[in-house]
Design a protein around this motif. Structure first.
Motif, PDB file in Angstrom:
ATOM      1  N   THR A   1       0.842  -1.188   0.000  1.00 32.30           N
ATOM      2  CA  THR A   1       0.000   0.000   0.000  1.00 32.30           C
ATOM      3  C   THR A   1       0.880   1.242   0.000  1.00 32.30           C
ATOM      4  O   THR A   1       2.110   1.169   0.020  1.00 32.30           O
ATOM      5  N   GLY A   2       0.233   2.400   0.007  1.00 30.07           N
ATOM      6  CA  GLY A   2       0.989   3.642  -0.006  1.00 30.07           C
ATOM      7  C   GLY A   2       1.354   4.165   1.362  1.00 30.07           C
ATOM      8  O   GLY A   2       2.118   5.130   1.481  1.00 30.07           O
TER       9      GLY A   2
ATOM     10  N   ASN B   1      -6.401   8.706  -0.622  1.00 31.90           N
ATOM     11  CA  ASN B   1      -5.589   7.512  -0.819  1.00 31.90           C
ATOM     12  C   ASN B   1      -5.905   6.447   0.231  1.00 31.90           C
ATOM     13  O   ASN B   1      -6.022   5.252  -0.086  1.00 31.90           O
TER      14      ASN B   1
ATOM     15  N   GLU C   1      -7.702   2.606  -0.371  1.00 36.02           N
ATOM     16  CA  GLU C   1      -7.131   1.348   0.103  1.00 36.02           C
ATOM     17  C   GLU C   1      -8.080   0.597   1.025  1.00 36.02           C
ATOM     18  O   GLU C   1      -8.199  -0.624   0.956  1.00 36.02           O
TER      19      GLU C   1
ATOM     20  N   ARG D   1      -9.141   6.037  -7.607  1.00 40.82           N
ATOM     21  CA  ARG D   1      -7.779   5.589  -7.930  1.00 40.82           C
ATOM     22  C   ARG D   1      -7.347   6.139  -9.286  1.00 40.82           C
ATOM     23  O   ARG D   1      -6.199   6.572  -9.466  1.00 40.82           O
TER      24      ARG D   1
ATOM     25  N   LEU E   1      -6.489   9.733  -8.789  1.00 37.65           N
ATOM     26  CA  LEU E   1      -5.198   9.914  -8.126  1.00 37.65           C
ATOM     27  C   LEU E   1      -4.039   9.664  -9.097  1.00 37.65           C
ATOM     28  O   LEU E   1      -2.964  10.267  -8.946  1.00 37.65           O
TER      29      LEU E   1
ATOM     30  N   GLN F   1      -1.145  12.220  -9.529  1.00 41.07           N
ATOM     31  CA  GLN F   1       0.271  11.885  -9.373  1.00 41.07           C
ATOM     32  C   GLN F   1       1.062  12.193 -10.647  1.00 41.07           C
ATOM     33  O   GLN F   1       2.255  12.556 -10.592  1.00 41.07           O
TER      34      GLN F   1
END
Length: 624
Positions: A25-26, A127, A131, A150, A153, A157
């Motif tokens: 995961t982030g 984020n 998840e 997602r 994002l 990004q």
């Protein structure tokens, strides 16, 4: 409607390795600790110092500080701590984060950095939501919403990567960074607001769609944000509309997480229709739940009915599916309301198919006409014949009656009367109930409701129940009601209208036959009991007063006439005790009849048809 929360339906569990391995995961970026050589050389524990540099940023001149701050901000925009910009989590609220800067930083740089922090916080919140909501337990709508976020994002990004590229080329200043971040600020903050509400209330299914729609309407003044929220609503609703599509086109609920607004009661089977007088299978097998999406609220009833029609045809072995084309897909909805037209078209198709099936294949009108012959005494000669030949059997106690013999006698009566011409006469059967008519009427829900307001009126079971107690013949205000129902059924456009007209007919018949008035039923039962007692007493008097004539008296007509039943009854009534008994019966009967009048008068306000009957009874009382 109450918002729908996370369903308790069975679903796959999240694999443990997905939790134990943070690098999948982030969040590992945010949880990693940056250690310095200074702390390692001195032997201090890592937790004794916060992650940060060995030298305060204020030691550098403004130009160098700007470069350092830009570098840290680019990291913070994707949720990674910098050297002089730190991430602080609120104790007890792991999802809430704040960003802090080195207090020695230039004040102008601090102010610009703080303007960009809301964008960084929104990214981290979104984020984290992506998840967490991608797990199985959160349902299809949350999965679709998380997938759309997602994708958003990824664009975000990519923008950060482009800014970093400009920074590496030496073309990005602090003012330039703020300029490029502004277009994303409103959208990211609006999404973070939606996410915060969804996370706090643990929304799932239609509640998420309603939240997105309400937020989109609230952003009417910001076209960019409103368009983004509408796109998110569209993406999140795709999975939901997929469930809806199967229901209105096939009559099947494919809802693994319990998010759909139609509930299925699998405990009710079609076999219960033979025992269920109130047709619970039709009304309760499928029903509306709380949490209907706002864009479907006005058409929810039609959606429910459409699937029910298709399901009924499948239960009857008639497999049918609404014709589907590219234009009839429910996967997209918007301001043109095309999905409403598709649902209406599916409803019209299912309704016409089921109506034709019931009318043509199952001959609805013919079946009802056949029932009219027997239950409404349209051709009652068969019943007279049946009662004559089955009298001995019906006068027995319930446990002594042979149902097989009664059925054979009923078949004989049907074959030897006008009912033989009815093609559906074989559908008529008979049975012996375990209780009397009055007792069975107590099971009617309308009667149960009225009994709560009737001062404890109780419909007592007769002491001795025979087969005759199951018959209650009253066919007068029924024939007109039948013609009204028959004419309405000819113009019915859906099965719901058929059910509605039939229910109205049954309710009107029950009310006008006084079967839903417990006080009146009790009085009628008492009057019937007095009549039976009087008839039994009269029969006993007649039998006890007739002497068996001698042979020489048979030639004397006058003697024979003096010994006739009517003559014997006249002679017997001269006895004062017999006359008193007859007067007692008459007095008690008249008293019960007169007491029935006020009850009918008081009930005539709600049931106007009782007025004439009450006036007639009161008029008889005055004559008496």
């Amino acid at each position: 409607m109450e918002p729908t929360t996370t369903t308790t339906s069975s679903f796959p569990s999240t694999p443990r390795w997905n939790i134990d391995r943070p690098f999948l995961t982030g969040r590992f970026h945010q949880e990693a600790k940056v250690t310095s050589r200074f702390t390692e050389a001195k032997g201090f524990s890592v937790d004794s110092f916060s992650a940060g540099p060995d030298k305060a940023i204020g030691c550098f001149d403004a130009a160098v500080q700007e470069l350092i701050v830009i570098d840290d901000l680019l990291s913070a925009m994707v949720g990674i701590e910098g050297r002089y910009i730190l991430i602080k989590r609120v104790r007890g609220k792991e999802d809430n984060v704040t960003f802090q800067v080195d207090p020695s930083m230039d004040l102008a740089l601090q102010e610009l950095a703080k303007k960009i922090f809301p964008l960084c916080e929104s990214f981290m919140m979104i984020n984290q939501f992506v998840e967490s909501r991608s797990q199985f337990k959160n349902g299809l709508v949350n999965h679709a919403f998380a997938a759309a976020l997602r994708a958003l994002l990824l664009d975000y990004q990519a923008m950060v990567a482009q800014l970093e590229h400009q920074f590496q080329l030496g073309r990005l200043s602090m003012q330039g960074l703020w300029f490029y971040c502004q277009p994303m600020m409103g959208s990211m903050q609006a999404l973070s607001t939606v996410i915060q509400k969804a996370s706090t209330n643990n929304f799932a299914g239609s509640a998420v769609l309603n939240l997105l729609q309400s937020q989109a309407k609230a952003m009417a003044g910001d076209n960019a944000v409103r368009s983004l929220l509408e796109k998110m609503t569209q993406c999140a609703s795709n999975a939901y509309l997929g469930i809806l599509e199967r229901w209105v086109y096939e009559g099947v609920i494919d809802d693994p997480y319990g998010e759909f607004f139609i509930a299925e009661n699998k405990s009710l089977q079609k076999e219960s229709l033979t025992l269920d007088y109130d047709a619970k299978f039709w009304r309760q097998r499928y029903s509306l739940k709380d949490g209907i999406p706002s864009f479907l609220a006005n058409i929810a009833g039609k959606i429910l009915t459409t699937g029910k029609y298709l399901n009924v045809m499948r239960e009857c072995g008639h497999h049918v599916q609404v014709p589907v084309s590219e234009n009839s897909k429910l996967m997209i909805f918007g301001s043109n309301h095309h999905y409403l037209e598709c649902i209406k078209a599916a409803y019209d198709f299912a309704s016409s198919e089921l109506l034709n099936l019931i009318k043509e294949k199952y001959d609805l009108i013919g079946k009802l006409r056949s029932i009219k012959h027997y239950l409404l005494l349209d051709q009652g000669d068969f019943l007279v014949h049946f009662m004559d030949i089955s009298r001995d059997e019906l006068t027995k106690k319930i446990d002594e009656i042979s149902v097989e013999k009664l059925q054979s006698l009923l078949d004989l009566a049907l074959r030897t009367t006008a009912a033989a011409a009815d093609p559906c006469n074989e559908d008529l059967t008979c049975c012996v109930e375990r209780s009397s008519l009055l007792k069975r009427l107590g099971a009617l829900k309308d009667l149960e409701a009225s009994r709560t307001f009737s001062d404890g009126i109780d419909l007592e079971e007769p002491v001795s129940v025979t087969g005759l107690e199951t018959f209650s013949l009253s066919y007068k205000v029924l024939e007109p009601n039948w013609h009204i129902m028959h004419s309405r059924l000819q113009t019915a456009k859906s099965i719901d209208e058929v059910v509605q007209h039939h229910d109205f007919f049954l309710d009107k018949c029950l009310r006008e036959c006084l079967l839903l008035l417990p006080e009146v039923l009790k009085k009628v039962e008492k009057l019937k009991s007095l009549c039976l007692q009087y008839a039994a007493a009269t029969q006993w008097l007649i039998s006890s007063s007739i002497d068996i004539p001698k042979l020489d008296e048979l030639s004397d007509g006058s003697v024979g006439n003096s010994k006739s039943p009517s003559r014997a009854l006249k002679l017997t009534t001269r006895n004062p005790s017999v006359a008193d008994s007859i007067l007692k019966f008459e007095k008690e009967f008249n008293a019960e009849l007169l007491s029935l009048g006020p009850i009918l008068s008081s009930s005539s306000q709600a049931e106007p048809y009782l007025t004439h009957l009450a006036q007639w009874i009161l008029g008889v009382g005055k004559d008496q």
